[in-house]
Design a protein around this motif. Structure first.
Motif, PDB file in Angstrom:
ATOM      1  N   SER A 506      17.674  39.412  35.352  1.00 33.23           N
ATOM      2  CA  SER A 506      17.351  40.782  35.698  1.00 33.23           C
ATOM      3  C   SER A 506      18.738  41.637  35.884  1.00 33.23           C
ATOM      4  O   SER A 506      18.443  42.791  36.349  1.00 33.23           O
ATOM      5  N   VAL A 507      19.873  40.947  35.998  1.00 36.42           N
ATOM      6  CA  VAL A 507      21.099  41.738  36.234  1.00 36.42           C
ATOM      7  C   VAL A 507      21.973  41.735  35.146  1.00 36.42           C
ATOM      8  O   VAL A 507      22.265  40.681  34.351  1.00 36.42           O
ATOM      9  N   ASN A 508      22.538  42.557  34.586  1.00 43.33           N
ATOM     10  CA  ASN A 508      23.403  42.565  33.260  1.00 43.33           C
ATOM     11  C   ASN A 508      24.567  42.114  33.637  1.00 43.33           C
ATOM     12  O   ASN A 508      24.884  42.073  34.688  1.00 43.33           O
ATOM     13  N   ILE A 509      25.449  41.912  32.648  1.00 40.85           N
ATOM     14  CA  ILE A 509      26.686  41.439  32.788  1.00 40.85           C
ATOM     15  C   ILE A 509      27.709  42.316  33.504  1.00 40.85           C
ATOM     16  O   ILE A 509      28.481  41.739  34.301  1.00 40.85           O
ATOM     17  N   GLY A 510      27.581  43.227  33.163  1.00 43.15           N
ATOM     18  CA  GLY A 510      28.547  44.322  33.801  1.00 43.15           C
ATOM     19  C   GLY A 510      28.402  44.471  35.220  1.00 43.15           C
ATOM     20  O   GLY A 510      29.107  44.504  36.052  1.00 43.15           O
ATOM     21  N   GLN A 511      27.231  44.411  35.661  1.00 43.64           N
ATOM     22  CA  GLN A 511      26.833  44.557  37.259  1.00 43.64           C
ATOM     23  C   GLN A 511      27.586  42.984  38.067  1.00 43.64           C
ATOM     24  O   GLN A 511      28.139  43.304  38.827  1.00 43.64           O
ATOM     25  N   LEU A 512      27.156  42.115  37.056  1.00 48.80           N
ATOM     26  CA  LEU A 512      27.521  40.566  37.916  1.00 48.80           C
ATOM     27  C   LEU A 512      29.190  40.871  37.844  1.00 48.80           C
ATOM     28  O   LEU A 512      29.777  40.223  38.914  1.00 48.80           O
ATOM     29  N   GLU A 513      29.813  41.178  36.681  1.00 50.20           N
ATOM     30  CA  GLU A 513      31.094  41.164  36.833  1.00 50.20           C
ATOM     31  C   GLU A 513      31.760  42.108  37.759  1.00 50.20           C
ATOM     32  O   GLU A 513      32.791  41.728  38.542  1.00 50.20           O
ATOM     33  N   HIS A 514      31.207  43.218  38.175  1.00 49.74           N
ATOM     34  CA  HIS A 514      31.448  43.958  39.323  1.00 49.74           C
ATOM     35  C   HIS A 514      31.511  43.424  40.704  1.00 49.74           C
ATOM     36  O   HIS A 514      32.146  43.342  41.458  1.00 49.74           O
ATOM     37  N   GLN A 515      30.397  42.727  40.715  1.00 49.39           N
ATOM     38  CA  GLN A 515      30.015  41.783  42.134  1.00 49.39           C
ATOM     39  C   GLN A 515      31.199  40.813  41.946  1.00 49.39           C
ATOM     40  O   GLN A 515      31.841  40.468  43.412  1.00 49.39           O
ATOM     41  N   LEU A 516      31.575  40.325  40.917  1.00 53.27           N
ATOM     42  CA  LEU A 516      32.409  38.984  40.854  1.00 53.27           C
ATOM     43  C   LEU A 516      33.841  39.700  41.560  1.00 53.27           C
ATOM     44  O   LEU A 516      34.669  38.923  42.101  1.00 53.27           O
ATOM     45  N   ILE A 517      34.381  40.918  40.926  1.00 54.97           N
ATOM     46  CA  ILE A 517      35.519  41.704  41.543  1.00 54.97           C
ATOM     47  C   ILE A 517      35.444  41.701  42.786  1.00 54.97           C
ATOM     48  O   ILE A 517      36.367  41.545  43.624  1.00 54.97           O
ATOM     49  N   LEU A 518      34.423  42.179  43.533  1.00 51.84           N
ATOM     50  CA  LEU A 518      34.252  42.634  44.737  1.00 51.84           C
ATOM     51  C   LEU A 518      34.313  41.336  45.834  1.00 51.84           C
ATOM     52  O   LEU A 518      34.664  41.448  46.886  1.00 51.84           O
ATOM     53  N   SER A 519      33.564  40.187  45.424  1.00 52.48           N
ATOM     54  CA  SER A 519      33.164  39.266  46.273  1.00 52.48           C
ATOM     55  C   SER A 519      34.351  38.235  46.910  1.00 52.48           C
ATOM     56  O   SER A 519      35.358  37.895  45.821  1.00 52.48           O
ATOM     57  N   VAL A 520      34.217  37.986  47.985  1.00 49.49           N
ATOM     58  CA  VAL A 520      35.374  36.907  48.531  1.00 49.49           C
ATOM     59  C   VAL A 520      34.639  35.658  49.017  1.00 49.49           C
ATOM     60  O   VAL A 520      35.326  34.880  49.988  1.00 49.49           O
TER      61      VAL A 520
END
Length: 722
Positions: A506-520
């Protein structure tokens, strides 16, 4: 002629033809043509275009017999052209809003100067020295028009203007634009020099108690026929278009208010004058009503000015403050009453009275204060951001990045507050179906983004959630969340269990990559990578951000890992951990390193030792930034680990020079002199230059005689004495 040709000719001849545009010189040849032209529903050329054409022709320079450029001659042709331009402006009732919108500053300056000239205003005489009460009505009105335009132009020039994109370069056009720009700047310079006089002229106009008159096409014709008339009809009290005192004062008050408001940016005391003028304008508009044809005020802009003045210069009347949310927010910000600002924003989610841009500007201001070191504002920033996010959701906008950042690590207090804002922002009895749907989708997405089932059940059991979502939707969501793997400690559960988490489509790759950058959060990072690898096997996600940097001595080993998911995970965990350590976010760095250590322990002894070394350096930095600043000695376990690193000699282990340097500096800082001088193994002394050089320096310092205490100056050498 064939039938087809006849039909074609009949169709062509029946098309309506566009009438040819009337040329400017035709108005010179026929006196009555101008009035006929202006009475048309859509005259072509338009009135403002005629003004430009007439003045452009009247101001063209001439060339004499010696080919020398001369000023435009004052002949009958040019005088008639200027008169025609004035008559068109009179047809427009001298409406500055229309004239300013369509005419450039140089053209309008020329037009109004012609009006002053034809209205018998002596050239070279300062307007501030003239008594408006004793002047003929049309003369006084001409002076007011000019000075109103002067301060309006100054105010308008202070606003930022988006530059138009230049077209293809044409030398003649560029030269013309440059000349017009220089001419405009020169006129503005003169207007600004005379701004104080213009304001005094308009202030004096507010004291007039008589109606004024402005030139019409008829009075201008009379002036042309009898230029020598002084006391005739053109200057009597009944000539021209009548401007009532209230209409004139209304326009002057508004323009003065704008001028004072613009000056307030450098002198805040002037805001009081602006407030007085704007509120007087509102009173005069109420007196005049909708019957006026000459007085046109932008009431939306006036309302904005009044609200701004209420904030900058609060009224002593308490009721007016209660009716103005801007004033309440501004007063609360100045007094530091941020909880009241939150309550105002929650209430505004029902009324939608505050613009979204204003609410965002308040959040930006608080974010800046928080970034400057005011940690107490972190919670306030989240709460105001939550209020703004709920407002965005209700109006169908997307969730901001700021909210996602602040909600990365939710807790019970944050979720409780978010639910309170949602409940108080929706009137279930009056809300539309679309608004309810937006709120339901928001709460559902919040649940899907949470990993702790305790928080999911907090939302799913809330009254608002139960009301907005149908039973089937709620049961489906809860079942979906129950099936998800519970959150575990990365240091306890084996790494392989993470590969069992299903990818979310349900989540596209661009959104997941954005979350990957922000998450610690190590768990969240791993979950995102599993979902990404479930969507595509062709990407290397350790390259998503060019700010993820790993020392080259490590990257060669990490990038040699065969499994792409493990390679991405190890690289990103280490890069984020090193970054957190650099910015002194030691708690997150420790979590990231611990997760990476647990991961590499399963398959790589070499990377395991690398992570142990990095965690040692992290513990040194943590102690130096924390307890070490108060002089408290490090724990014996940490000192033992430092010694172990200095004496360690394992083959094929990538080592960073900075770790050895920091370890030796650590031993020197905490006066481990006995170890450095007496207990260092001989093999270490020969093979490790980072130990050999400090030991030599320490030996020299110890051999120096120590001066008496009362004569000993502060010096870093004192710390080396045993």
């Amino acid at each position: 002629m064939s039938a087809e040709a006849a039909d074609r000719e009949a169709a062509t001849s029946s098309r309506p033809c566009t009438p040819p545009q009337t040329c400017w010189f035709e108005f010179l040849l026929e006196e009555s043509l101008l009035e006929k032209h202006l009475r048309k529903p859509c005259p072509d050329p338009a009135p403002v275009q005629l003004i430009v054409q007439f003045l452009e022709q009247a101001s063209k320079p001439s060339v004499n017999e010696q080919n020398q450029v001369q000023p435009p001659p004052d002949n009958k042709r040019n005088r008639i052209l200027k008169l025609l331009a004035l008559k068109v402006a009179a047809h427009l009732k001298w409406d500055l809003d229309i004239l300013e919108k369509s005419l450039s500053v140089p053209v309008l300056n020329m037009l109004l100067n012609e009006l002053l000239c034809i209205s018998k205003v002596p050239s070279g005489t300062k307007h501030v020295d003239m008594d408006l009460a004793t002047l003929p009505p049309t003369t006084a009105m001409a002076i007011l028009l000019y000075n109103r335009w002067a301060i309006r132009t100054i105010v308008q020039s202070s606003f930022p203007v988006k530059q138009a994109k230049p077209g293809p370069p044409q030398l003649s056009v560029m030269n013309q634009m440059q000349q017009e720009k220089e001419l405009t700047e020169n006129i503005l310079k003169v207007l600004k020099e005379q701004a104080a006089d213009s304001i005094l002229v308009l202030e004096a106009a507010l004291k007039l108690n008589k109606d004024l008159y402005v030139h019409t096409m008829r009075t201008l014709d009379l002036l042309a026929m009898e230029p020598g008339m002084v006391n005739g009809e053109t200057e009597s009290s009944t000539a021209g278009l009548k401007i009532k005192t209230e209409e004139m004062q209304c326009q002057v008050c508004y323009d003065l208010g704008a001028a004072y408001f613009q000056q307030g940016s450098t002198n805040s005391a002037v805001y009081e004058n602006a407030r007085e003028k704007f509120f007087r304008t509102k009173e005069l508009i109420a007196e005049i009503g909708s019957l006026s044809l000459h007085c046109t005020i932008d009431e939306k802009r006036l309302a904005g000015y009044c609200q701004a003045c209420d904030v900058l210069v609060p009224s002593s009347d308490s009721t007016s403050q209660q009716l103005t949310p801007y004033s309440q927010v501004h007063i609360c910000l100045r007094s530091g009453n941020y909880q009241e600002v939150i309550q105002i924003f929650i209430e505004d989610n029902l009324t939608f009275s505050l613009p979204v841009q204003f609410r965002q500007s308040v959040l930006r201001e608080l974010f800046q204060k928080a970034q400057q070191g005011n940690e107490a504002l972190d919670e306030i920033c989240f709460k105001i951001c939550a209020c703004n996010t709920v407002r965005d959701i209700m109006e169908g906008r997307t969730i901001s990045v700021q909210f996602n950042q602040l909600f990365l690590r939710p807790n019970k207090e944050k979720i409780d507050f978010l639910l309170e804002v949602c409940s108080r922002s929706v009137n279930l009895e009056k809300a539309s179906d679309s608004l309810k749907g937006n709120m339901a989708a928001f709460l559902k997405n919040v649940c899907l983004g949470l990993e702790d089932l305790q928080y999911v059940f907090m939302i799913s059991s809330h009254e608002l959630f139960i009301t907005l979502l149908k039973d089937e939707e709620r049961k489906l969501l809860v079942d979906q969340m129950r099936k998800r793997s519970p959150r575990v400690n990365l240091c306890i559960k084996p790494v392989t269990s993470f590969y069992d988490i299903p990818a979310s489509a349900s989540v596209n790759i661009g959104q997941l990559e954005h979350q990957l950058i922000l998450s610690v959060d190590p768990w969240r990072i791993r979950q995102i990578l599993i979902e990404l690898h479930g969507m595509t096997s062709e990407r290397q996600f350790w390259t998503v951000s060019n700010k993820w940097e790993v020392p080259s001595v490590y990257s060669t080993v990490i990038l040699g890992i065969k499994d792409s998911l493990t390679r991405d995970l190890v690289y990103i965990l280490m890069a984020k951990g090193l970054h957190c350590s650099t910015v002194k976010d030691f708690s997150h760095a420790k979590q990231l390193f611990a997760a990476c250590l647990e991961l590499v322990t399963e398959f790589s002894p070499k990377l395991r030792q690398v992570m142990l070394n990095e965690m040692l350096l992290l513990d040194i930095h943590t102690h130096e930034a924390g307890m070490g600043q108060s002089g408290e000695r490090p724990p014996s376990d940490l000192i033992s680990r430092v010694r172990g690193y200095l004496e360690m000699r394992l083959p094929d282990i990538p080592l960073r020079q900075v770790i050895a340097e920091e370890c030796v500096a650590f031993m020197l800082n905490w006066r481990e002199n006995e170890y450095l001088m007496l207990q260092v193994p001989a093999l270490l002394l020969q093979s490790n230059p980072y130990v050999k050089q400090p030991r030599t320096l320490l030996a020299q310092c110890i051999s120096l005689p120590r001066p008496p205490k009362h004569k000993l100056p502060p010096c870093w050498l004192n710390f080396f004495y045993i």
